[in-house]
Design a protein around this motif. Structure first.
Motif, PDB file in Angstrom:
ATOM      1  N   GLN A 438      40.973 -31.288 -48.224  1.00  0.00           N
ATOM      2  CA  GLN A 438      39.462 -31.465 -48.723  1.00  0.00           C
ATOM      3  C   GLN A 438      38.863 -30.623 -49.449  1.00  0.00           C
ATOM      4  N   PRO A 439      38.376 -30.498 -50.754  1.00  0.00           N
ATOM      5  CA  PRO A 439      38.278 -31.879 -51.500  1.00  0.00           C
ATOM      6  C   PRO A 439      39.539 -31.880 -52.204  1.00  0.00           C
ATOM      7  N   LEU A 440      40.301 -30.981 -52.774  1.00  0.00           N
ATOM      8  CA  LEU A 440      41.237 -31.020 -53.687  1.00  0.00           C
ATOM      9  C   LEU A 440      42.510 -30.527 -53.451  1.00  0.00           C
ATOM     10  N   ASP A 441      43.426 -30.875 -53.426  1.00  0.00           N
ATOM     11  CA  ASP A 441      45.113 -30.685 -53.193  1.00  0.00           C
ATOM     12  C   ASP A 441      45.178 -29.537 -54.069  1.00  0.00           C
ATOM     13  N   PRO A 442      45.541 -28.364 -53.545  1.00  0.00           N
ATOM     14  CA  PRO A 442      46.171 -27.335 -54.394  1.00  0.00           C
ATOM     15  C   PRO A 442      47.316 -27.557 -55.422  1.00  0.00           C
ATOM     16  N   SER A 443      48.040 -28.654 -54.884  1.00  0.00           N
ATOM     17  CA  SER A 443      49.498 -28.841 -55.652  1.00  0.00           C
ATOM     18  C   SER A 443      48.837 -29.430 -57.292  1.00  0.00           C
ATOM     19  N   TYR A 444      47.802 -29.824 -57.323  1.00  0.00           N
ATOM     20  CA  TYR A 444      47.337 -30.094 -58.837  1.00  0.00           C
ATOM     21  C   TYR A 444      47.178 -28.871 -59.808  1.00  0.00           C
ATOM     22  N   GLY A 445      46.959 -28.042 -59.275  1.00  0.00           N
ATOM     23  CA  GLY A 445      47.185 -26.709 -60.078  1.00  0.00           C
ATOM     24  C   GLY A 445      48.427 -26.026 -60.069  1.00  0.00           C
ATOM     25  N   LEU A 446      49.111 -26.038 -58.954  1.00  0.00           N
ATOM     26  CA  LEU A 446      50.598 -25.323 -58.528  1.00  0.00           C
ATOM     27  C   LEU A 446      51.415 -26.046 -59.519  1.00  0.00           C
ATOM     28  N   ILE A 447      51.477 -27.346 -59.693  1.00  0.00           N
ATOM     29  CA  ILE A 447      52.439 -28.002 -60.474  1.00  0.00           C
ATOM     30  C   ILE A 447      52.460 -27.871 -61.924  1.00  0.00           C
ATOM     31  N   SER A 448      51.613 -27.060 -62.250  1.00  0.00           N
ATOM     32  CA  SER A 448      51.656 -26.610 -63.909  1.00  0.00           C
ATOM     33  C   SER A 448      52.735 -25.962 -64.095  1.00  0.00           C
ATOM     34  N   ILE A 449      53.211 -25.154 -63.127  1.00  0.00           N
ATOM     35  CA  ILE A 449      54.542 -24.405 -63.167  1.00  0.00           C
ATOM     36  C   ILE A 449      55.520 -25.261 -63.770  1.00  0.00           C
ATOM     37  N   GLY A 450      55.683 -26.540 -63.150  1.00  0.00           N
ATOM     38  CA  GLY A 450      56.772 -27.585 -63.627  1.00  0.00           C
ATOM     39  C   GLY A 450      56.685 -28.259 -64.751  1.00  0.00           C
ATOM     40  N   PHE A 451      55.249 -28.388 -65.179  1.00  0.00           N
ATOM     41  CA  PHE A 451      54.857 -29.074 -66.418  1.00  0.00           C
ATOM     42  C   PHE A 451      54.941 -28.192 -67.530  1.00  0.00           C
TER      43      PHE A 451
END
Length: 465
Positions: A438-451
């Motif tokens: 809550q409110p935002l899953d930190p993986s939305y930012g962390l997966i930028s590494i993979g992208f």
């Protein structure tokens, strides 16, 4: 402020960049020739760029008046005058666009007629303001303003049709971008905001944001033909901007953690959308199925990321956004398995991942709006084989890299990038998706590494020295 109101800031800045690319393109092409007739041919573009600069200034000033809640044009005891300055500035833009159009068509009478319509539009607003200053409320003043908006739409529409026709005739992306920018500006006329629902206004804003980006990209690569790749690059700018504006209109603007995760996630969207556009461009040249799959993969990643972040900060229902992201992200990974199997030469087995995935995702999604973790636990025997599928491309691409490295084959960093990028995405995104942040899953930012790694592998940048 609403999302579309904050978007004026980004529209203004992007339009300035677009105007700069047109001027730079015209200056270089004009300097490359000594023929005075060819030099004259660039005058309409200079005039068009001046019009864009004027509009950009108007968009920035409109953002400022909406931000401070003090309209530039104020009338005592009259509210709702925020867009009046933009109306005048748009007429100034149209003056230069009309002259540009008349030069291209070599029809002075048409240009003169457009300028007369612009003057009429100016007088309509001028007289409407005078009436409102006297009586504060008037149906006549409202009619004048609305009729002025109609004239503006007609002129913008005519210019949009002109450049769209030129694009059809010449098959040049530059003309298409200019025509598209004028079309979306027609729909972005502030007068329409009073009668359209917010959802439609938001959609118009997204398309409007694409216009300047398409112009900039088209004039940076003027040799390219008309294709969906141009629209894709426009979307790669618009999608992250909408996410950022959604963050700025959310209740979490003072939460540094949420804003940081959201902005980094928006940057990741730029890479996935860019990779989808790049893949489309390559597919258009080769017409190969694996390349089309790659385009669909990155489009799914992009959609999941956009809806997931916006839903988490309140722009959509959060449960819907999480389930949408689950479907989009898992579909992207399964398509990556199909892509890897096809790339490895096993065409007859390429449909197996989809056969396993479709029933699993249907039953899992049927648990909506229950928490994702509950849905996965309920249907674990269907989900587990799908999770195994996610790792198939990681293994295949890693083995391909090992064989290419052993033989010294060029381009071996691409499969390694796919393998590492996918592994980073899987290990970061899906474990954290099971936790109700809550409110935002930190993986939305962390997966930028993979992208970023996947984008570099797709575009071949990992192999550049």
């Amino acid at each position: 402020m609403e999302i579309y109101e904050i978007a004026y800031l980004f529209i203004g800045l992007a339009t300035l960049v677009a105007a700069g690319t047109i001027i730079n393109y015209s200056r270089k092409r004009s300097a490359a020739t000594s023929d005075p007739e060819i030099k004259k041919a660039f005058r309409p573009l200079y005039l068009f760029a001046i019009g864009l600069i004027i509009f950009a200034i108007g968009a920035l000033l409109t953002y400022w008046e909406l931000l401070v809640q003090i309209p530039w044009i104020q009338i005592s005891e009259v509210t709702g005058t925020y867009y009046y300055l933009l109306y005048y500035i748009t007429l100034g833009e149209l003056f230069f666009l009309a002259i540009s159009a008349s030069i291209i068509m070599q029809q002075r009478l048409i240009g003169l007629f457009m300028i007369i319509m612009i003057v009429v539009g100016f007088l309509l607003m001028f007289n409407a303001i005078r009436i409102l200053e006297d009586v504060r409320s008037s149906n006549i003043a409202t009619f004048y303003i609305n009729f002025g908006y109609v004239l503006t739409i007609i002129i913008l529409g005519a210019i949009a049709i002109l450049f769209s026709w030129i694009a059809y005739d010449t098959k040049r992306s530059t003309s298409l971008a200019l025509g598209y920018a004028m079309v979306v500006q027609v729909f972005a006329i502030p007068g329409l905001y009073e009668i359209l629902p917010t959802s439609i206004i938001l959609a118009i804003t997204i398309f409007a944001l694409m216009g300047p980006a398409m112009i900039a990209f088209a004039f940076l690569r003027p040799d390219q033909k008309i294709s969906g790749e141009l629209i894709g690059y426009g979307a790669s700018f618009a999608a992250p901007v909408i996410v950022v504006t959604g963050l700025l209109t959310s209740p979490y603007t003072s939460d540094i953690f949420v804003m940081t995760i959201g902005i980094v996630g928006a940057i990741a969207i730029m890479f996935t959308a860019g990779a989808a556009s790049y893949s489309y461009g390559r597919w258009r040249e080769t017409r190969q199925t694996p390349t089309a799959l790659l385009m669909g993969i990155f489009a799914s990643f992009t959609a999941g990321q956009v809806v997931g972040i916006l839903g988490s900060v309140g722009s959509f229902e959060k449960a819907f956004s999480i389930y949408f992201d689950l479907v989009a992200s898992s579909l992207a990974l399964v398509l990556f398995s199909v892509f890897a199997i096809l790339a490895a030469g096993y065409r007859t087995s390429a449909t197996v991942p989809l056969i396993i995935y479709i029933p699993a995702i249907i039953f899992t999604a049927s648990a909506y709006p229950a928490p994702i973790s509950e849905a996965i636990i309920t249907w674990w025997y269907l989900v587990l084989p799908v999770m195994v599928l996610f790792f198939i491309p990681v293994i295949i691409f890693f083995n391909v890299w090992r064989r290419m490295k052993r033989t010294g084959t060029a381009g071996r960093m691409r499969p390694l990038g796919f393998s590492i990028g996918l592994l980073a995405y899987i290990l970061i995104r899906f474990p954290l998706m099971l936790i109700d942040f809550q409110p935002l899953d930190p993986s939305y930012g962390l997966i930028s590494i993979g992208f970023v790694i996947l984008w570099m592998a797709t575009t071949g940048r990992l192999d550049r020295r």
